[in-house]
Structures are given as structure tokens and as C-alpha cells.
Design an enzyme around this catalytic site. Structure first.
Site, PDB file in Angstrom:
ATOM      1  N   PRO A   1       0.847  -1.201   0.000  1.00 24.39           N
ATOM      2  CA  PRO A   1       0.000   0.000   0.000  1.00 24.39           C
ATOM      3  C   PRO A   1       0.885   1.256   0.000  1.00 24.39           C
ATOM      4  O   PRO A   1       1.374   1.681   1.042  1.00 24.39           O
ATOM      5  CB  PRO A   1      -0.821  -0.124   1.285  1.00 24.39           C
ATOM      6  CG  PRO A   1      -0.069  -1.069   2.149  1.00 24.39           C
ATOM      7  CD  PRO A   1       0.806  -1.915   1.291  1.00 24.39           C
TER       8      PRO A   1
ATOM      9  N   ASP B   1       5.557   2.541   2.621  1.00 26.30           N
ATOM     10  CA  ASP B   1       4.638   1.421   2.825  1.00 26.30           C
ATOM     11  C   ASP B   1       3.774   1.736   4.042  1.00 26.30           C
ATOM     12  O   ASP B   1       4.276   1.791   5.172  1.00 26.30           O
ATOM     13  CB  ASP B   1       5.493   0.151   3.052  1.00 26.30           C
ATOM     14  CG  ASP B   1       4.659  -1.103   3.210  1.00 26.30           C
ATOM     15  OD1 ASP B   1       3.466  -0.997   3.538  1.00 26.30           O
ATOM     16  OD2 ASP B   1       5.223  -2.205   3.017  1.00 26.30           O
ATOM     17  N   HIS B   2       2.486   1.929   3.799  1.00 25.53           N
ATOM     18  CA  HIS B   2       1.606   2.372   4.887  1.00 25.53           C
ATOM     19  C   HIS B   2       1.378   1.280   5.937  1.00 25.53           C
ATOM     20  O   HIS B   2       0.833   1.535   7.008  1.00 25.53           O
ATOM     21  CB  HIS B   2       0.263   2.847   4.314  1.00 25.53           C
ATOM     22  CG  HIS B   2      -0.385   3.914   5.142  1.00 25.53           C
ATOM     23  ND1 HIS B   2      -0.106   4.118   6.481  1.00 25.53           N
ATOM     24  CD2 HIS B   2      -1.308   4.859   4.820  1.00 25.53           C
ATOM     25  CE1 HIS B   2      -0.817   5.125   6.938  1.00 25.53           C
ATOM     26  NE2 HIS B   2      -1.558   5.596   5.956  1.00 25.53           N
ATOM     27  N   ARG B   3       1.809   0.063   5.668  1.00 22.03           N
ATOM     28  CA  ARG B   3       1.696  -0.973   6.710  1.00 22.03           C
ATOM     29  C   ARG B   3       2.737  -0.741   7.796  1.00 22.03           C
ATOM     30  O   ARG B   3       2.591  -1.217   8.914  1.00 22.03           O
ATOM     31  CB  ARG B   3       1.915  -2.364   6.095  1.00 22.03           C
ATOM     32  CG  ARG B   3       0.845  -2.772   5.108  1.00 22.03           C
ATOM     33  CD  ARG B   3       1.232  -4.035   4.375  1.00 22.03           C
ATOM     34  NE  ARG B   3       2.486  -3.875   3.643  1.00 22.03           N
ATOM     35  CZ  ARG B   3       3.086  -4.842   2.965  1.00 22.03           C
ATOM     36  NH1 ARG B   3       2.555  -6.047   2.939  1.00 22.03           N
ATOM     37  NH2 ARG B   3       4.212  -4.632   2.313  1.00 22.03           N
TER      38      ARG B   3
ATOM     39  N   ILE C   1       4.783   2.458   7.940  1.00 20.97           N
ATOM     40  CA  ILE C   1       5.045   3.874   8.234  1.00 20.97           C
ATOM     41  C   ILE C   1       3.716   4.619   8.166  1.00 20.97           C
ATOM     42  O   ILE C   1       2.843   4.262   7.363  1.00 20.97           O
ATOM     43  CB  ILE C   1       6.040   4.418   7.179  1.00 20.97           C
ATOM     44  CG1 ILE C   1       7.396   3.748   7.393  1.00 20.97           C
ATOM     45  CG2 ILE C   1       6.171   5.928   7.253  1.00 20.97           C
ATOM     46  CD1 ILE C   1       8.252   3.722   6.178  1.00 20.97           C
TER      47      ILE C   1
END
Ligand code: CAO
Length: 570
Positions: free
Chosen positions: A368, A542-544, A546
């Protein structure tokens, strides 16, 4: 009828191995020597056979379990006579004939190819790499060639895969160096002692090899279990003992049936992508599933091929278990006859484009991405860079903006360690080293060489190394080691143009910095507009791992460093 326990036999030097495939299920009638499960270490995979015939009562292991010699694999209902014979087997098993069959033995499991020096020059030496002792395998066929002339080879790197009717095995190199010539080709039949390759090694390496001309040169080869490479004849049988008590373990298992015909590296690759090997038809020799088959399957799923989607959806558990979640419910890729609209020409994609395309596609779909854009004022930094380059004009040691960006990124990674990390399941692997990759545009496509230990190097050294790596990249001479171990990547289009873009994260990294062309811009200093040199930054993360606030802080910190590089010293 009696119930006996089947245990993992002596599997050589492998302490603990992971169960990667279950080949039988409760209720199955099995014969002596029939494979029960496949186990895998990081070096080899092998099938565990049954020492007895009978009916599987209960499996005591499930996928991903760790087992070792003596672990109970399953309970088996056997005829009383055979159980009576089985009872004393604990003592007898050392001599029993059934074997753990290697599906494929990879580098350290197979003895490294033996090497002899053939010719020397002052600084290099040609090493003859022979087929090592591969146990009972005779007249094995070369089914895969994994390297080509001109490749830089590492010790233990697999050169070819060979296959008998019982197993396949990757043959590693005993020497590091430049592969001058591969002496075998697909379909060749080879035996121990056959000449495999000529490798040009640096003299000191050759000297070491020369000391042990006929023996496997890599120490691991000695430590590796000869029994594994030649397991069909040498490994002892699975131990069986009569169990009086009723088994209580009730693992939740989905047996996978017969073993798809593929090497461990292909299996590993398929598992990483979540590709169900059992549903592939191999296009290799004897229906063997190759890396290309797995890639093609993955691509067609990504492109929305309905047939393969249906196949994947048959095994949702496999996809979910692997955590890869392929099988997107997309429309099929449009098929258009372009010639209806005008003249066209077809061109094959380069090898690099095909490989990087698959990687980029996976990363784009599976990570993501969020992108933060920001600007850095590099007016003073660029002035300093130009001044230094003028001073060093005579020596030709040119320092680049990208080298400053690498150094600034190291400082930001130190301040925000979650950026210097990789996801591994539910855990974040935080790295204490600082290897920075940079995207390099080459005639054949995009490659990503790595500046190792950038924290320990100065701007001049980083600039020089970058120049060397970029040249190697353009000449198509980068070796795998040049492109491995990165923590964070920078993609600079600064020499070309543009304002901002969305770089794709280079998995398993968690962020990438994109940089475009700096431009003079009017910047309000509180009293007046000042002309300042502004560098556009695009940080994909990577929104998982950060979140937005941390990403904004990372970019802002990067901007502060680039505006005043003295901050790196703090
Ligand atoms: N702003 C303005 N000018 C810049 C700049 C920037 N951000 N970055 C570099 N330049 C200038 C350089 O100073 C140089 O000018 P001089 O010759 O006058 O000094 C010129 O642009 C050319 O630089 P370069 O691109 O050759 O060198 P580099 O060190 O900046 O980059 C490399 C090296 C290998 C990264 C680059 O050649 C390259 O391949 N870039 C493309 C990367 C890419 O394709 N990214 C996209 C990935 S996603 O598909």
C-alpha cells in the site's frame, strides 16, 4: 493390527527442517518407501519415506512445523507381523535401507563442484570446475543451466540442475570468479569428474583451490551430508516403534497430494508469490515446472486471465496461508488487433525488463503505497558541490548531487529507523547497516545497484563508487552481489527533468525516495522573494509500516539536511 509411529530418519547434518509438503493423509494406504512428506532447510529439500506399509492413522505434523531426526511424523496401522518386525527397529534402523529422497539438494547439500587450476596468469587463474561426487547419481541429465559465460560466480552458487529418475540436484561452484565457459548444455548427460566450467579466478583464490585439487573446495561441502546428496542409498530408514497408546494429536491438515515436479528454488519462488504449483503444467523437460512457468502464471493472474484466476480461487487456503493474496478479481487484459488501425512492429522485452517488470508489478500490487512530495532548498549545497568539482577539476574526481542524497538519506534512516526496515510476517526487521540502492537507467532497462555501508563512506568515495556501478550497469556487467542487500532506494531523474513522480517501493524495503530536477524558484524569506535552487522530493512509503506523520517528518528532516549539510555531523 497394531499402530506404529513413523519418525524422521537420520537426515544428515540438518538439525531442524520445515515441513513444506504433506504427501499423504489419514486413511491412505501406503507402501514401504512411499514418500510421506517433503521437508526443506535453507540448503536442500528432501522427501521422508515410510519404513513400513500400512494405513495412515493420524498425521502428527502439519505444514510449516519444524522437525528433526526422531520427530514423529505419523501413526500407521500395520499388520501385527510387520509391527513385530518393526518393534526392534530402533536399534536396527541404522542399517535399514529406506531413504530420505532429496527432491533437490541445493549448494551446501550437494558437494561443491571440484576444482583444478588449469592455467595461470600473473593476477588470474583459470580453474576447471568438475562435477563433484554426487553419490549414487550416474548419467544424470542437465535439465537447467543457471549461469552463462561472462557471469560473476560466487562460491557455492548453483551452476546447473541435474536430474535422475529419483531426484534432482543443483550443482554449485567450488570457486568464485568470472565464468569463462560452461562446458555443458541442456540435455547433456554428466557424471562425476566431468568438466563443468572454466572459471577465471583471482590468483589468491586460485592458490587456495590449487592446494586441494581433487577435493571439494568449499568447506561447507565437507560439512554437508554426503548422505543427503546420495540419500537414496545412504540415509537410514525412518525409525518405527510400536505405540500402545491412542494418538491424541489432531493437526488440521490439508494434504497436497503428489509432489509437483519442480526444484526447491522454483518451489520457494512459487511460495513467495503464492502460486499453487500443483495447478501448473510444467513446460520444462519431463513436465518440470520452471521459474518461467511460475512467472508466466503469476503474470497472467495479475493481468486478470480468467482461467488462472479460477485456478487460483480453487486454492484460496493456499493463497491465504502464504499471505500473498494473489487472485485479483480483474477484467481480462484487452486483446486488440492493432494492425486494424495501422502499421505495428513487435519487439521482445529485454530480460531485465521482464524481471524488473514482474518485481515492480508485485510491489505495486502488494504494497500500500503513499507518496509525500516535498521540496528541499539545495542552493548552498549545489554551490558547494560546484566549488568542490572546480577545485578537483584536474583530478577528475567529480562529486554528484546523488552522493549527497545518499548521505542525507543515511542520516534520515538513522533518525527514523522504521524506514530502515523490512516486514517479515508480523515483525519488523530493523537493520543496523545502511546500504543504499540507486536506480540506474540502462539501454536494457532499469537496474538497481547498491552502495554498501554508505554510513561509513564519504561523499567522494560514494560518488566514485556510484560512477563505477553506473558504468557496470550500462555495460550489463553488474553481478548479483552488486544489487543485493539494499535498505533504501533512491531514484533520481534529476539529470533528465520532471517535477514529482511516484517511485515504486523496491520490496522488501519499505520506502523509496524519488528526486527530480532542481530549479531556481522565488522563495519568500519574510521580507522579499529570493531566488533559491529547489529540489523536488517524492517519498513513497509502505503504509503498513510507516504512517503519514512519520513520512512527513522524514521528508522534512531530509530537506533540513540538504539545506544545511552540517546537520549530518550532529
Ligand atoms: N537537478 C538538476 N540537475 C541534476 C540533478 C538534479 N536533481 N541531478 C543530476 N543533475 C545533473 C548533474 O549535475 C549532471 O550535470 P553535469 O554533468 O552538468 O554535472 C547531469 O544532471 C547528469 O546527471 P546524471 O543523471 O548523469 O548523474 P547522476 O549522478 O545524477 O545520476 C544515475 C546517475 C545512474 C542515477 C543516472 O544516470 C540515472 O540512470 N538516472 C535515471 C534513474 C531512473 O531511471 N529512475 C527512474 C526509476 S523508475 O522507472
Amino acid at each position: 493390527m497394531a499402530t506404529i509411529e513413523i519418525q524422521v530418519p537420520d537426515i544428515g547434518d540438518f538439525d531442524e527442517v520445515t515441513v513444506i509438503e504433506l504427501l499423504v493423509k489419514p486413511g491412505d494406504s501406503i507402501t514401504v518407501d512411499q514418500s510421506l512428506l517433503t521437508v526443506e532447510s535453507d540448503k536442500a529439500s528432501m522427501e521422508i519415506p515410510s519404513s513400513h506399509a500400512g494405513v495412515v492413522k493420524e498425521l502428527r505434523v502439519k505444514l510449516d512445523d519444524k522437525v528433526k531426526q526422531g520427530s514423529i511424523v505419523l501413526t500407521l496401522d500395520v499388520e501385527e507381523d510387520s509391527a513385530a518386525v518393526a518393534a526392534p527397529t530402533a536399534a536396527e534402523t541404522q542399517a535399514a535401507p529406506a531413504a530420505a529422497t532429496p527432491a533437490v539438494a541445493t549448494p551446501a547439500a550437494a558437494p561443491a563442484a571440484a576444482a583444478t587450476p588449469a592455467a595461470t596468469s600473473a593476477t588470474t587463474q583459470i580453474i576447471e570446475v568438475m562435477v563433484p561426487d554426487i553419490g549414487d547419481f550416474k548419467d544424470v541429465s542437465v535439465i537447467e543451466v543457471l549461469v552463462k559465460a561472462g557471469d560473476t560466480i560466487k562460491v557455492e552458487q548453483s551452476l546447473i540442475t541435474v536430474e535422475s529418475d529419483k531426484a534432482s540436484m543443483e550443482i554449485p561452484s567450488s570457486s568464485a570468479g568470472l565464468l569463462k565457459e560452461l562446458k555443458v548444455k541442456l540435455g547433456d548427460v554428466i557424471n562425476i569428474g566431468d568438466l563443468l566450467a572454466l572459471i577465471e579466478a583471482a590468483a589468491p583464490v586460485a592458490a587456495v583451490v590449487a592446494a586441494t585439487p581433487a577435493a571439494p573446495a568449499a568447506p561447507e561441502a565437507k560439512a554437508a551430508p554426503a548422505a543427503t546428496a546420495s540419500a537414496p542409498a545412504a540415509a537410514p530408514a525412518a525409525k518405527a516403534s510400536v505405540s500402545a497408546s491412542e494418538p491424541v494429536h489432531n493437526p488440521n491438515i490439508a494434504p497436497t497430494g503428489s509432489l509437483p515436479h519442480a526444484s526447491p528454488s522454483v518451489r520457494k519462488f512459487a511460495r513467495e508469490l503464492g502460486v499453487p504449483l500443483a495447478e501448473l503444467t510444467g513446460k520444462g523437460p519431463k513436465g518440470r515446472i520452471t521459474l518461467d512457468d511460475v512467472q508466466a502464471f503469476s503474470k497472467s493472474v495479475m493481468a486478470g486471465d480468467t482461467r488462472t484466476q479460477a485456478q487460483v480461487s480453487k486454492t484460496p487456503a493456499a493463497s491465504a496461508a502464504s499471505g500473498n493474496g494473489v487472485g485479483l478479481d480483474l477484467l481480462a487484459w484487452p486483446k486488440v488487433d492493432f494492425t486494424k488501425f495501422g502499421e505495428v512492429e513487435r519487439k521482445d522485452m529485454s530480460r531485465i525488463k521482464k524481471i524488473s517488470g514482474s518485481n515492480l508489478h508485485r510491489n505495486w500490487v502488494m504494497i500500500p503505497h503513499v507518496v509525500n512530495h516535498d521540496d528541499a532548498d539545495i542552493t548552498e549545497l549545489e554551490n558547494f558541490r560546484l566549488m568542490m568539482n572546480k577545485e578537483n577539476e584536474k583530478s577528475g574526481a567529480k562529486i554528484t548531487m546523488l552522493a549527497f542524497l545518499i548521505k542525507a538519506s543515511v542520516a534520515a534512516l538513522k533518525k527514523f529507523p522504521d524506514f530502515n526496515a523490512s516486514l517479515d510476517g508480523d515483525q519488523l526487521v530493523l537493520k543496523k547497516y545502511f546500504n543504499i540502492a540507486f536506480a540506474a537507467d540502462t539501454p536494457n532497462g532499469l537496474v538497481v545497484p547498491v552502495i554498501k555501508d554508505a554510513d561509513k563512506k564519504g561523499i567522494v568515495q560514494i560518488s566514485a563508487e556510484m560512477g563505477e556501478l553506473a558504468k557496470k550497469a550500462r555495460d550489463g556487467k553488474l553481478g548479483p552481489a552488486d544489487m543485493q542487500g539494499a535498505c533504501f532506494t533512491i531514484s533520481s531523474l534529476g539529470g533528465i527533468g520532471g517535477r514529482y513522480f511516484t517511485p515504486i517501493i523496491n520490496a522488501p524495503e519499505v520506502a523509496i525516495l524519488g528526486v527530480c530536477k532542481s530549479q531556481m524558484q522565488p522563495v519568500w524569506d519574510g521580507k522579499a522573494f529570493e531566488p533559491r535552487l529547489i529540489l523536488p522530493l517524492s517519498l513513497s512509503w509502505d503504509h503498513r509500516v510507516i504512517d503519514g506523520a512519520m513520512a512527513a517528518r522524514f521528508n522534512a528532516y531530509l530537506g533540513q539536511i540538504l539545506a544545511d549539510f552540517r546537520r549530518v555531523l550532529l
